[in-house]
Design an enzyme around this catalytic site. Structure first.
Site, PDB file in Angstrom:
ATOM      1  N   GLU A  52       0.822  -1.220   0.000  1.00  0.00           N
ATOM      2  CA  GLU A  52       0.000   0.000   0.000  1.00  0.00           C
ATOM      3  C   GLU A  52       0.852   1.264   0.000  1.00  0.00           C
ATOM      4  OE1 GLU A  52      -3.221   1.150   0.160  1.00  0.00           O
ATOM      5  OE2 GLU A  52      -4.183  -0.762  -0.247  1.00  0.00           O
ATOM      6  N   ARG A 303     -15.567   2.975   1.549  1.00  0.00           N
ATOM      7  CA  ARG A 303     -14.473   3.006   2.519  1.00  0.00           C
ATOM      8  C   ARG A 303     -14.691   4.186   3.463  1.00  0.00           C
ATOM      9  NH1 ARG A 303     -12.337   3.003  -2.679  1.00  0.00           N
ATOM     10  NH2 ARG A 303     -11.204   1.127  -3.307  1.00  0.00           N
ATOM     11  N   HIS A 327     -11.034   3.820   9.030  1.00  0.00           N
ATOM     12  CA  HIS A 327      -9.924   2.906   8.654  1.00  0.00           C
ATOM     13  C   HIS A 327      -9.636   2.907   7.159  1.00  0.00           C
ATOM     14  CE1 HIS A 327     -10.799   1.480  12.706  1.00  0.00           C
ATOM     15  NE2 HIS A 327      -9.628   0.890  12.702  1.00  0.00           N
ATOM     16  N   ARG A 329      -8.640   2.473   3.642  1.00  0.00           N
ATOM     17  CA  ARG A 329      -8.297   1.340   2.759  1.00  0.00           C
ATOM     18  C   ARG A 329      -7.786   0.129   3.522  1.00  0.00           C
ATOM     19  NH1 ARG A 329      -6.991   2.718  -2.603  1.00  0.00           N
ATOM     20  NH2 ARG A 329      -5.593   0.932  -2.641  1.00  0.00           N
ATOM     21  N   LYS A 507     -30.336  22.513   4.651  1.00  0.00           N
ATOM     22  CA  LYS A 507     -31.730  22.939   4.843  1.00  0.00           C
ATOM     23  C   LYS A 507     -32.417  22.743   3.501  1.00  0.00           C
ATOM     24  CE  LYS A 507     -34.870  26.615   5.833  1.00  0.00           C
ATOM     25  NZ  LYS A 507     -35.140  27.996   5.496  1.00  0.00           N
ATOM     26  N   ALA A 594     -39.423  30.649   9.453  1.00  0.00           N
ATOM     27  CA  ALA A 594     -40.125  31.551   8.521  1.00  0.00           C
ATOM     28  C   ALA A 594     -41.372  32.196   9.111  1.00  0.00           C
ATOM     29  CB  ALA A 594     -40.510  30.818   7.239  1.00  0.00           C
TER      30      ALA A 594
HETATM   31  C1  FAD Z   1     -13.885  -1.751  -2.319  1.00  0.00           C
HETATM   32  C2  FAD Z   1     -13.118  -1.836  -1.043  1.00  0.00           C
HETATM   33  C3  FAD Z   1     -11.942  -2.566  -0.973  1.00  0.00           C
HETATM   34  C4  FAD Z   1     -11.241  -2.640   0.222  1.00  0.00           C
HETATM   35  N1  FAD Z   1     -10.137  -3.433   0.284  1.00  0.00           N
HETATM   36  C5  FAD Z   1      -9.466  -3.557   1.459  1.00  0.00           C
HETATM   37  C6  FAD Z   1      -8.348  -4.425   1.568  1.00  0.00           C
HETATM   38  O1  FAD Z   1      -7.983  -5.092   0.605  1.00  0.00           O
HETATM   39  N2  FAD Z   1      -7.710  -4.500   2.758  1.00  0.00           N
HETATM   40  C7  FAD Z   1      -8.094  -3.788   3.858  1.00  0.00           C
HETATM   41  O2  FAD Z   1      -7.455  -3.881   4.907  1.00  0.00           O
HETATM   42  N3  FAD Z   1      -9.158  -2.959   3.776  1.00  0.00           N
HETATM   43  C8  FAD Z   1      -9.855  -2.828   2.613  1.00  0.00           C
HETATM   44  N4  FAD Z   1     -10.916  -1.993   2.516  1.00  0.00           N
HETATM   45  C9  FAD Z   1     -11.241  -1.141   3.651  1.00  0.00           C
HETATM   46  C10 FAD Z   1     -12.047  -1.867   4.707  1.00  0.00           C
HETATM   47  O3  FAD Z   1     -13.060  -2.614   4.076  1.00  0.00           O
HETATM   48  C11 FAD Z   1     -12.650  -0.882   5.693  1.00  0.00           C
HETATM   49  O4  FAD Z   1     -11.668  -0.014   6.196  1.00  0.00           O
HETATM   50  C12 FAD Z   1     -13.267  -1.621   6.873  1.00  0.00           C
HETATM   51  O5  FAD Z   1     -14.147  -2.617   6.373  1.00  0.00           O
HETATM   52  C13 FAD Z   1     -14.017  -0.690   7.776  1.00  0.00           C
HETATM   53  O6  FAD Z   1     -14.693  -1.467   8.718  1.00  0.00           O
HETATM   54  P1  FAD Z   1     -15.748  -0.816   9.712  1.00  0.00           P
HETATM   55  O7  FAD Z   1     -16.230  -1.900  10.603  1.00  0.00           O
HETATM   56  O8  FAD Z   1     -15.155   0.410  10.318  1.00  0.00           O
HETATM   57  O9  FAD Z   1     -16.909  -0.273   8.744  1.00  0.00           O
HETATM   58  P2  FAD Z   1     -17.992  -1.087   7.933  1.00  0.00           P
HETATM   59  O10 FAD Z   1     -17.481  -2.402   7.537  1.00  0.00           O
HETATM   60  O11 FAD Z   1     -18.493  -0.197   6.853  1.00  0.00           O
HETATM   61  O12 FAD Z   1     -19.124  -1.341   8.997  1.00  0.00           O
HETATM   62  C14 FAD Z   1     -19.878  -0.286   9.532  1.00  0.00           C
HETATM   63  C15 FAD Z   1     -21.194  -0.871   9.979  1.00  0.00           C
HETATM   64  O13 FAD Z   1     -21.851   0.113  10.778  1.00  0.00           O
HETATM   65  C16 FAD Z   1     -23.225   0.085  10.478  1.00  0.00           C
HETATM   66  N5  FAD Z   1     -23.778   1.403  10.784  1.00  0.00           N
HETATM   67  C17 FAD Z   1     -23.437   2.590  10.227  1.00  0.00           C
HETATM   68  N6  FAD Z   1     -24.183   3.567  10.762  1.00  0.00           N
HETATM   69  C18 FAD Z   1     -25.005   2.996  11.655  1.00  0.00           C
HETATM   70  C19 FAD Z   1     -26.029   3.500  12.507  1.00  0.00           C
HETATM   71  N7  FAD Z   1     -26.320   4.800  12.542  1.00  0.00           N
HETATM   72  N8  FAD Z   1     -26.716   2.631  13.283  1.00  0.00           N
HETATM   73  C20 FAD Z   1     -26.423   1.301  13.268  1.00  0.00           C
HETATM   74  N9  FAD Z   1     -25.460   0.776  12.462  1.00  0.00           N
HETATM   75  C21 FAD Z   1     -24.762   1.617  11.675  1.00  0.00           C
HETATM   76  C22 FAD Z   1     -23.286  -0.200   8.974  1.00  0.00           C
HETATM   77  O14 FAD Z   1     -24.553  -0.719   8.615  1.00  0.00           O
HETATM   78  C23 FAD Z   1     -22.138  -1.193   8.812  1.00  0.00           C
HETATM   79  O15 FAD Z   1     -22.607  -2.502   8.926  1.00  0.00           O
HETATM   80  C24 FAD Z   1     -11.681  -1.936   1.355  1.00  0.00           C
HETATM   81  C25 FAD Z   1     -12.871  -1.216   1.297  1.00  0.00           C
HETATM   82  C26 FAD Z   1     -13.594  -1.174   0.108  1.00  0.00           C
HETATM   83  C27 FAD Z   1     -14.899  -0.425   0.065  1.00  0.00           C
HETATM   84  C1  DXP Z   2     -33.153  32.361   5.022  1.00  0.00           C
HETATM   85  C2  DXP Z   2     -34.166  31.324   5.070  1.00  0.00           C
HETATM   86  O1  DXP Z   2     -33.892  30.160   5.169  1.00  0.00           O
HETATM   87  C3  DXP Z   2     -35.574  31.755   4.948  1.00  0.00           C
HETATM   88  O2  DXP Z   2     -36.077  31.175   3.801  1.00  0.00           O
HETATM   89  C4  DXP Z   2     -36.257  31.305   6.199  1.00  0.00           C
HETATM   90  O3  DXP Z   2     -37.297  30.481   5.914  1.00  0.00           O
HETATM   91  C5  DXP Z   2     -36.561  32.442   7.104  1.00  0.00           C
HETATM   92  O4  DXP Z   2     -37.787  33.043   6.884  1.00  0.00           O
HETATM   93  P1  DXP Z   2     -38.032  34.559   7.355  1.00  0.00           P
HETATM   94  O5  DXP Z   2     -37.227  35.383   6.431  1.00  0.00           O
HETATM   95  O6  DXP Z   2     -39.515  34.768   7.231  1.00  0.00           O
HETATM   96  O7  DXP Z   2     -37.546  34.661   8.765  1.00  0.00           O
END
Ligand code: FAD
Ligand code: DXP
EC number: 2.8.1.10
Length: 666
Positions: A52, A303, A327, A329, A507, A594
């Site tokens: 990498e 990613r 994290h 890549r 907004k 508004a």
């Molecule tokens: C195409 C690709 C190739 C890659 N190749 C490599 C490689 O070869 N080697 C390597 O080391 N790394 C590689 N990576 C990077 C690696 O995949 C990521 O860095 C790693 O998977 C991140 O893991 P994570 O658990 O942080 O996130 P993720 O695996 O994305 O998991 C996050 C989880 O959190 C959940 N989540 C998000 N928001 C919320 C919420 N508000 N409420 C509840 N759940 C939520 C999501 O649904 C998801 O399941 C690659 C990535 C990609 C996309």
């Molecule tokens: C700036 C903005 O977002 C306006 O569109 C907002 O809705 C405020 O309205 P007033 O100007 O009536 O306070």
């Protein structure tokens, strides 16, 4: 010791931490929205600290440490799942060959000081070592200690291991907000209710900045899988090829993974012809015989990227919230070391010195806090932030014990509950003074007008100090959902250009009607759905329609913004009854937007229980705009305090204020 840990995110990072924490006797719950959307599922699974070409020394150190933990970690996981066959996770220290088409001219030889060896192979050597490479390959590096794991089977093993240890899972559950009070997380708001734990770990990958304003953003990667045809009896490749804009990862099960594009397109889903074509071209140039292999599958993933491409690990601004995200890549590679270091932080309160380098505060101008001082201004503008004005509108006397934790929108906390606009002022200077006098911390800006330098908007974006004020880009001037979506994306870029890398707020205004400026409810809902999918914190401007407010909340909007009266009309609160219903039912902040014309109306809206106000015209068009801004700021605070104090009930008849008993009879 912290015993209950709640992990947000069930990708490889969340799962690896869950297993490690559980092995160290914590009670662990993992809350995950959608496992199949995780980058961990989409990745190629290379373990490639050397291939990498990581320039950052601390990151290289972290990656190498993780690589060295891999063999024992895999054995432990496979023991836990009672399957000792190492092929189960596809872990394969097969080495990585990195061919090049042009010699870079650097000294190419065995590098003895490298912590892991790297060998330069010249043209003859590389073609002999790896038959079948493209004829224009002129040499390449051989990294014998790099390798791969089958990330898709690895995460299944991790999940099974976690389950067998007793980690509890809440699948299909979305965390909507992390609720904080006085430097502590008090719980998380989810679509199935409020969940509490002693300690929280944010491991939500590319979606992390929907919950906290961290500089994590999605970097899309498209991938595809080929199959080694039946007529090829032996595996043609037994090591990873890491070429220019392509990697070819042969699995032992005869599939070959090709990846990956690197696209800055937000959460735009799907494979595209351009993406897949670029991969196929690069792959067949590097290893021509792949041209005849059948395509088995295509997919994409996001990613979790940060602006310096390093992860965010360790403590946060809250003493019971730890971060393990960004994290980018290398998340598959970094899983074991992340799990170890994070478990140390949470359970032993020990922070490995290496973690200083990955502290969240490096994106701010503040110094990295020591372990004893954990609070910085990441999420909360400081409570004594005066926005340049000498009067602090937010100070509430301690003796009243008002327990107001601030306005929380999409995980970001603001002390001021007044938002203002930038339009209609007679001069930029007047606008600047008014914004300061109002004490507001959020200012909305019309993206289109700023971009086109519309009259009154020249130089506007530069006129405010975006280090102190949170920008709320708005889609004013958009008549359709499609236009609003486009402008929202521009708005996000505008905020980035002005230094707010992590600002995903918009907004949303979809207003086809020029006379009353009433928003289109259907267009607003459609645009909101799409923008939420793209990772925006959407603040939709709506008529005061409780059903629409509910629907917008259900699709994931960060607030709802019902109008008091038509924009710019100054008519005051004309929709009180409906706003009351919206407030009663909303689980997201309600911002009355508004039509407010006077401070008394601002106070009244806040007394009803509105969470915040947006006021523009009444300030900008007042005879003395800065003074009116100050009055609006005071009225907002007064209304809020009155709401918290609880007004007296309204009675039908008089009730004397002075006592009626004990009076002297004449
Ligand atoms: C195409 C690709 C190739 C890659 N190749 C490599 C490689 O070869 N080697 C390597 O080391 N790394 C590689 N990576 C990077 C690696 O995949 C990521 O860095 C790693 O998977 C991140 O893991 P994570 O658990 O942080 O996130 P993720 O695996 O994305 O998991 C996050 C989880 O959190 C959940 N989540 C998000 N928001 C919320 C919420 N508000 N409420 C509840 N759940 C939520 C999501 O649904 C998801 O399941 C690659 C990535 C990609 C996309
Ligand atoms: C700036 C903005 O977002 C306006 O569109 C907002 O809705 C405020 O309205 P007033 O100007 O009536 O306070």
């Amino acid at each position: 010791m912290t015993s209950d840990v709640l992990i947000i995110g069930g990708g490889i990072i969340g799962l690896a931490c869950a297993v490690e924490l559980k092995l160290r006797d914590a009670n662990v719950t993992v809350v995950c929205r959608d496992f199949t959307a995780a980058a961990s599922h989409a990745a190629a699974g290379m373990l490639a600290p050397d291939a990498e070409n990581i320039a950052d020394a601390a990151m290289l150190d972290l990656c190498r440490r993780s690589l060295s933990l891999y063999p024992d970690w895999i054995s432990k996981l496979e023991e836990l799942t009672a399957k000792k066959d190492l092929n189960n996770t596809g872990y394969w220290p097969c080495g990585i060959l990195a061919p090049v088409y042009q010699e870079a001219g650097e000294k190419k030889e065995f590098i003895p000081n490298h912590q892991s060896p790297a060998y330069w192979l010249d043209k003859a050597a590389i073609h002999e070592y790896q038959p079948g490479l493209g004829a224009d390959v002129v040499g390449g590096w051989w990294y014998p200690e790099n390798g791969q794991v089958d990330n898709q089977t690895l995460v299944k093993v991790l999940r099974t291991a976690a389950e067998s240890l007793g980690v509890s899972f809440k699948d299909g559950v979305t965390v909507e907000a992390i609720t904080q009070q006085q430097g502590q997380v008090i719980g998380i708001q989810t679509n199935i209710g409020f969940l509490r734990a002693d300690h929280y770990l944010l491991a939500a990958g590319a979606w992390s900045n929907q919950l906290l304003p961290l500089t994590v953003h999605p970097r899309k990667g498209q991938m595809l899988r080929l199959r080694v045809p039946e007529f090829v009896t032996e595996l043609p490749l037994t090591r990873v090829l890491f070429g220019e804009n392509i990697y070819i990862v042969p699995r032992r099960n005869r599939s070959i993974v090709l990846g990956a594009t690197s696209e800055n397109v937000g959460f735009t889903p799907d494979n595209t012809p351009a993406g897949i074509q670029s991969l196929l071209e690069a792959a067949t140039r590097l290893y021509p015989q792949l041209a005849d292999y059948p395509i088995q599958e295509m997919w994409w993933g996001f990613r979790p990227a940060t602006s310096d491409e390093l992860p965010i690990l360790g403590e946060s601004h809250c003493s019971n919230l730890t971060l393990a995200t960004g994290h980018y890549r290398n998340g598959i590679l970094l899983a074991p070391v992340t799990a170890n270091l994070i478990a140390d932080v949470i359970l032993s309160q020990t922070t490995d010195p290496l973690l200083t380098h990955f502290h969240y505060s490096r994106f701010q101008n503040t110094p990295v806090p020591t372990q004893s001082s954990t609070t910085t201004s990441m999420l909360t503008h400081p409570a004594n932030f005066t926005n340049g004005h000498s009067k602090n509108l937010f100070i509430q006397p301690a003796e009243f014990n008002l327990q107001d934790s601030g306005l929380v929108i999409a995980g970001k906390t603001f002390q001021s509950r007044l938002m203002t606009g930038t339009g209609k002022y007679r001069s930029i200077e007047e606008m600047q003074k008014s914004v300061a006098a109002s004490g507001c911390q959020i200012v909305t800006v019309a993206v289109r007008r700023v971009q086109t330098n519309a009259p009154g908007h020249e130089g506007l974006a530069e006129a405010l100090d975006w280090g102190k004020i949170w920008m709320l880009p708005n889609t004013a001037g958009c008549q359709t959902a499609e236009e609003a979506i486009r402008v929202a994306r521009l708005g996000r870029e505008m905020a980035k250009l002005l230094g707010q890398e992590d600002n995903n707020f918009v907004k949303l205004e979809v207003i086809p009607d020029a006379k009353y400026l009433l928003p289109d409810p259907i267009g607003t809902l459609h645009a909101a759905e799409q923008l939420v999918k793209e990772g925006f914190a959407v603040l939709p401007y709506i008529n005061a329609d409780p059903m629409l407010a509910k629907r917008l909340e259900e699709v994931g909007c960060a607030t709802v913004m019902p109008l008091a009266a038509p924009i710019g009309s100054g008519q005051g609160l004309k929709t009180t009854a409906n706003i009351q219903i919206i407030i009663e039912n909303a689980k997201v902040p309600v911002v009355v937007d508004a039509g407010i014309g006077a401070p008394s109306e601002a106070a009244q809206a806040m007394e009803l229980g509105a969470d915040a106000l947006l006021i523009n015209s009444a300030i900008a068009l007042a005879e003395n705009a800065p003074t009116m801004a100050y009055a609006m700021g005071l009225a907002t605070v007064a209304g809020r305090i009155a709401y918290l104090a609880g007004r007296m009930p309204i009675k039908n008849y008089a009730s004397a204020s002075s006592p009626l008993t004990g009076t002297i009879t004449a």
